[in-house]
Motif scaffolding. Sequence first.
Motif, mmCIF file in Angstrom:
data_model
loop_
_atom_site.group_PDB
_atom_site.id
_atom_site.type_symbol
_atom_site.label_atom_id
_atom_site.label_comp_id
_atom_site.label_asym_id
_atom_site.label_seq_id
_atom_site.Cartn_x
_atom_site.Cartn_y
_atom_site.Cartn_z
ATOM 1 N N THR A 1 0.717 -1.568 0.420
ATOM 2 C CA THR A 1 -0.164 0.134 0.486
ATOM 3 C C THR A 1 1.444 0.880 0.167
ATOM 4 O O THR A 1 2.036 1.352 -0.180
ATOM 5 C CB THR A 1 -1.255 -0.378 1.691
ATOM 6 N N GLY A 2 -0.113 2.263 0.130
ATOM 7 C CA GLY A 2 0.928 3.614 0.438
ATOM 8 C C GLY A 2 2.309 3.278 1.409
ATOM 9 O O GLY A 2 3.004 4.429 1.848
ATOM 10 N N ARG B 1 -6.554 -1.416 6.755
ATOM 11 C CA ARG B 1 -7.388 -0.359 5.134
ATOM 12 C C ARG B 1 -6.736 0.429 5.181
ATOM 13 O O ARG B 1 -5.567 1.083 5.467
ATOM 14 C CB ARG B 1 -8.567 0.341 6.552
ATOM 15 N N ALA B 2 -6.856 0.433 3.709
ATOM 16 C CA ALA B 2 -5.741 1.586 3.008
ATOM 17 C C ALA B 2 -7.022 2.575 1.736
ATOM 18 O O ALA B 2 -7.293 0.749 1.055
ATOM 19 C CB ALA B 2 -4.781 0.721 2.596
ATOM 20 N N GLY C 1 -13.619 1.654 4.113
ATOM 21 C CA GLY C 1 -14.068 1.173 5.178
ATOM 22 C C GLY C 1 -13.588 -0.051 5.968
ATOM 23 O O GLY C 1 -13.529 -0.416 6.703
ATOM 24 N N ASP C 2 -14.120 -0.981 4.502
ATOM 25 C CA ASP C 2 -13.842 -1.905 4.912
ATOM 26 C C ASP C 2 -12.475 -3.087 4.813
ATOM 27 O O ASP C 2 -11.152 -2.152 4.226
ATOM 28 C CB ASP C 2 -14.661 -2.946 2.840
ATOM 29 N N PRO C 3 -12.021 -3.547 5.431
ATOM 30 C CA PRO C 3 -10.130 -4.417 5.262
ATOM 31 C C PRO C 3 -10.346 -5.027 4.079
ATOM 32 O O PRO C 3 -10.986 -5.915 3.315
ATOM 33 C CB PRO C 3 -10.327 -5.591 6.584
ATOM 34 N N TRP C 4 -8.514 -4.548 4.130
ATOM 35 C CA TRP C 4 -8.455 -6.177 2.498
ATOM 36 C C TRP C 4 -7.638 -7.339 2.857
ATOM 37 O O TRP C 4 -7.392 -7.898 4.152
ATOM 38 C CB TRP C 4 -7.113 -5.544 2.004
ATOM 39 N N PHE C 5 -8.185 -8.206 2.342
ATOM 40 C CA PHE C 5 -8.243 -9.636 2.228
ATOM 41 C C PHE C 5 -7.276 -9.977 1.078
ATOM 42 O O PHE C 5 -7.139 -9.790 -0.532
ATOM 43 C CB PHE C 5 -9.657 -10.422 2.548
#
Length: 281
Positions: free
Chosen positions: A185-186, A198-199, A222-226
């Motif tokens: 991610t960043g 979350r990103a 708002g959803d986390p990454w899987f």
Amino acid sequence: MTPHDTLVLRVAGRPVGRYVTRPELPARLSPRPYLHPVTTLAGTAVTELGPADHTHHLGVGVAVPDVEGHNFWGGRTYVRDQGPTELDNHGAQRHTAFQLRDPDGFVEELRWVASGAELLRERRTVAATELTDTAWALDFTFSVTNVTAQALSIGSPATNGRPGAAYGGFFWRARKEAAAPDVFTGERAGEAEVHGARADWLAMAGADWTLVFAGATEETRGDPWFVRTAEYPGVGSSLASARRLPIAPGDTVVRRIVTVVADGRLGRDEAAALVRKAVSQ
């Protein structure tokens, strides 16, 4: 997996994805429409269909392991205090009609059916857009409405007692190669750091391709990454991570994911710039 009906997505006249609306699949794979193959503009495939490690992974689409106990993901169901279990609880997403069908996208109506009853009705909007001569964007929105007279809720193995397994929602099964892809991610890098985070965006880079995923609405962000890289390459946006997601009768849940599909391996700055362009279009 012989398709009954397909359409081809094109960007600047080049085919970049095939959408299968009525696949012939056994019930335990939770039959549902999917995109496969999806390719870069140079023609590199960036999806897999029914791989040996997870035969229920079907390219790009929407898959949910628990809608009031019904499995719309495929494979085994995680049962609390018991683990992954073969159950006769599989649902199906059934294509109803296209409201719009163009070379660069479509609007589709679907019914989510289990045990002979319709639980959810979905409107799916998909568009393919050129970004540069080496990158394009897949804009994927799904809206699911509870059409029953009772409250429904969406769960995941995580909400059913399996930590770290909050899969369910938009899911992209990427191409498996000799080496696991990089993911970042960043601010973070590596599966252990980005999984469950979350990103604003998340990138997965293979040998000669990069996918950059971004939530394009406040609810989606708002959803986390899987994320999986070591076991297999896959990225999803988790609808139910810490708790079940309730849907009251007549209510609708909407999520929008925009994915940059690029040739070559992108760095952080390139990934961020392209995904900003994709989301703003």
